[in-house]
Write a protein that holds these residues in place. Structure first.
Motif, PDB file in Angstrom:
ATOM      1  N   UNK A 343       0.760  -1.381  -0.318  1.00  0.00           N
ATOM      2  CA  UNK A 343      -0.032   0.271  -0.382  1.00  0.00           C
ATOM      3  C   UNK A 343       1.168   1.210  -0.180  1.00  0.00           C
ATOM      4  N   UNK A 344       0.151   2.497  -0.286  1.00  0.00           N
ATOM      5  CA  UNK A 344       0.866   3.585  -0.682  1.00  0.00           C
ATOM      6  C   UNK A 344       0.298   4.673   0.483  1.00  0.00           C
ATOM      7  N   UNK A 360      -5.201   3.228  -2.286  1.00  0.00           N
ATOM      8  CA  UNK A 360      -3.831   2.933  -2.643  1.00  0.00           C
ATOM      9  C   UNK A 360      -3.262   1.787  -2.684  1.00  0.00           C
ATOM     10  N   UNK A 361      -3.947   0.784  -2.822  1.00  0.00           N
ATOM     11  CA  UNK A 361      -3.195  -0.505  -2.233  1.00  0.00           C
ATOM     12  C   UNK A 361      -2.720  -1.990  -3.555  1.00  0.00           C
ATOM     13  N   UNK A 371      -5.917  -3.882  -8.168  1.00  0.00           N
ATOM     14  CA  UNK A 371      -5.630  -2.305  -7.690  1.00  0.00           C
ATOM     15  C   UNK A 371      -6.319  -1.836  -6.994  1.00  0.00           C
ATOM     16  N   UNK A 372      -6.787  -1.143  -5.667  1.00  0.00           N
ATOM     17  CA  UNK A 372      -7.574  -0.189  -5.167  1.00  0.00           C
ATOM     18  C   UNK A 372      -9.169  -1.021  -5.309  1.00  0.00           C
ATOM     19  N   UNK A 373      -8.609  -2.575  -4.886  1.00  0.00           N
ATOM     20  CA  UNK A 373      -9.395  -3.171  -4.789  1.00  0.00           C
ATOM     21  C   UNK A 373     -10.937  -3.399  -6.050  1.00  0.00           C
ATOM     22  N   UNK A 403      -8.012 -10.664   0.802  1.00  0.00           N
ATOM     23  CA  UNK A 403      -7.287 -11.226   1.564  1.00  0.00           C
ATOM     24  C   UNK A 403      -6.554  -9.376   2.148  1.00  0.00           C
ATOM     25  N   UNK A 404      -7.138  -9.040   1.514  1.00  0.00           N
ATOM     26  CA  UNK A 404      -6.113  -7.549   2.081  1.00  0.00           C
ATOM     27  C   UNK A 404      -7.368  -7.059   3.235  1.00  0.00           C
TER      28      UNK A 404
END
Length: 562
Positions: A343-344, A360-361, A371-373, A403-404
């Motif tokens: 993540x950023x 932002x992950x 990316x970003x779900x 998972x995230x």
């Protein structure tokens, strides 16, 4: 097959150099013959991932654990300090009898208990913790004849920064070659500012736009020094039994070739966090010229080195990473499928006091990137991440989102805590606090650089601190650092903004003190009797019109000497 003696380890990490910023990865402009040579001599992890920013990558690399577990998810504002209970790579090597040296950039804290010489390194030579030109760097450093910090004490150096740090590392190796050693050599190049002798950058001028010739000039300097290192190891008979690892800390800042990826430094797309990683050990059964295509990450390197070097950690560590030894030696049959997360969390303005979920992950597997779900990319068919397949693969999206969701909750359990600078600990009577690690209120602005201080950026917030011992503490509030030593109302040059505070205020542990400031005042000194405990230190410089900003430098000394 392992050689008889424990191997030495040298880990070289550059700053803001992306996967494509070398000729062996297809860059048509920059020339990196020594990196190319190391690439040819190494096993290469070609799907290797770090964090999209500096401090989080360094925390994860040095602990084998996701950076957020150690409360590092930012590069400033008190959120780049590595929690003191995290065990570092240096501590692990030192516990097994290695001599450990750090040279270059650190960016995980410069006060106790966060600096490299507090975290297992026997010797450290570092520039200011946030990098060149940060407020905790020595004032005016520009890579030429800079003042760096040797085990926390300022030391004048001669020469260009990259040369100085490589030379210091080679000197450390010479002095410690009779025992196994671990060297962490982390350049601050090619991070901006791209100050480099012109002969290195001018050769690229006609091929580049947007000042990229200067960026490539700094990479030339790195490559030159890497060549010196390779020649030194060969000449000293150390090459066969030294594990040499090269990687970078995040994606490129280049406006040119980006290695065939989407995104740059700071991005949740692969260009922000997929970086080179070369591992060379001629005497240890790691083959040259071989690519490992399995997904790997920075958290894997410490478990890998523990196995390769036969280290015996004194404490059990719950690693997020895995030992890559089976992959390095070609045994892939039973390698498990993995899912990694990045993540950023470094925002623009305003500041996030705690990491933000769903912000932002990316979730990574060998095949997929979520990316970003909401965006799903098949990396085998679409390495540029252009075609969103989320509508066609809803079950994959749901699985990776789950998972995230679990990962974020797990790694951010301590995000409400603040890693505290410890004041007055035995053997650590002094500390200095600067605006780069002022923690602003949620939603407020932050600043980090000497330029921000020069322009009187209106930041305020607190420093989280622990009072270790009862006693008298002296707080010295300044507009400029001690090495500049100017009054609050003065400026060091015509580019700086003049301010005219008339009062300085400090609060800590229930104390609230205001002192006058006049045009000749260089520092406001306040002495307080404090008891042990956890607290917040905050300061204000107050103008007659009510404008307020923090004291940009605060020096703290415990006065009760035994």
């Amino acid at each position: 097959m392992l050689v008889a003696a424990q191997p030495n380890v040298i880990l070289v990490m550059t700053d803001d150099q992306g996967y494509g910023d070398m000729s062996c990865h297809g860059n048509p402009v920059v020339q990196t013959p020594n990196l190319d040579q190391l690439h040819a001599l190494s096993t290469r992890l070609v799907d290797f991932h770090v964090d999209p920013y500096c401090s989080p990558t360094r925390a994860a690399l040095l602990t084998g654990r996701y950076s957020a577990r150690g409360n590092v998810y930012n590069t400033l504002a008190g959120r780049c300090y590595l929690h003191q209970d995290e065990i570092t790579m240096a501590q692990t090597f030192a516990d097994s009898g290695y001599r450990c040296g750090h040279f270059g950039k650190w960016h995980l804290g410069h006060n106790y208990p966060f600096a490299p010489h507090h975290r297992g390194f026997h010797e450290s030579l570092m520039l200011g913790d946030g990098g060149l030109g940060a407020t905790n760097d020595y004032w005016g450093n520009d890579r030429f004849d800079d003042v760096y910090f040797r085990n926390g004490e300022p030391e004048q150096t001669q020469g260009f920064g990259t040369d100085v740090f490589f030379a210091a590392a080679l000197d450390f190796i010479r002095r410690n070659r009779d025992r196994p050693f671990f060297v962490y050599l982390a350049t601050n190049e090619p991070h901006e500012p791209w100050n480099v002798p012109p002969q290195y950058s001018d050769r690229y001028r006609e091929f580049c736009a947007h000042e990229m010739h200067r960026l490539y000039g700094t990479i030339d300097k790195i490559d030159e020094n890497l060549g010196r290192l390779l020649q030194f190891l060969a000449a000293e008979g150390l090459a066969d039994n030294t594990i040499l690892i090269f990687l970078t800390d995040n994606g490129t800042v280049s406006h040119g070739y980006q290695g065939g990826m989407r995104g740059r430094k700071g991005s949740e797309y692969d260009g922000g966090h997929r970086v080179p990683c070369f591992i060379r050990w001629p005497g240890g059964g790691i083959p040259a010229g071989r690519d490992v295509t399995t997904i790997t990450a920075h958290v894997d390197l410490l478990p890998t080195l523990i196995e390769l070097c036969g280290l015996k950690p004194k404490q059990s560590i719950a690693f997020d990473g895995m030992s890559l030894v089976p992959l390095l030696r070609g045994a892939r049959d039973d390698w498990p499928a993995r899912t990694l997360c990045v993540h950023a969390q470094q925002p623009g303005l305003p500041f996030h006091l705690r990491p933000q979920k769903w912000y932002r992950f990316a979730v990574l597997t060998d095949r997929w990137r979520l990316v970003n779900g909401t965006e799903l990319y098949d990396m085998r068919a679409d390495p540029l991440q252009q075609v969103n397949l989320a509508p066609q693969h809803t079950e994959v999206v749901a699985r990776l989102r789950s998972t995230y969701d679990t990962w974020f909750d797990e790694v951010t359990k301590r995000s409400a805590e603040f890693c505290e600078v410890i004041l007055g600990a035995p053997g650590h009577d002094r500390a200095w606090l600067t605006m780069i690690n002022v923690t602003p209120a949620d939603g407020e602005r932050f600043a980090w650089s000497q330029q921000s201080a020069r322009h009187a950026f209106p930041i305020n917030g607190f420093w989280a601190v622990e009072i270790a011992r009862a006693g008298t503490y002296e707080f010295e509030l300044r507009r400029w650092p001690r090495e500049v030593n100017l009054p609050f109302h003065a400026v060091p040059d015509h580019d700086a903004k003049r301010i005219t505070p008339t009062r300085a205020r400090l609060t800590i542990a229930g104390a609230d003190v205001i002192r006058p400031v006049d045009p000749t005042t260089v520092a406001v000194t306040i002495q307080l009797r404090l008891e042990p405990g956890h607290t917040r230190l905050q300061t204000w410089l107050i103008d007659d019109d009510g404008t307020q900003r923090t004291a940009y430098w605060v020096y703290v000394t415990w006065l009760d000497k035994p």
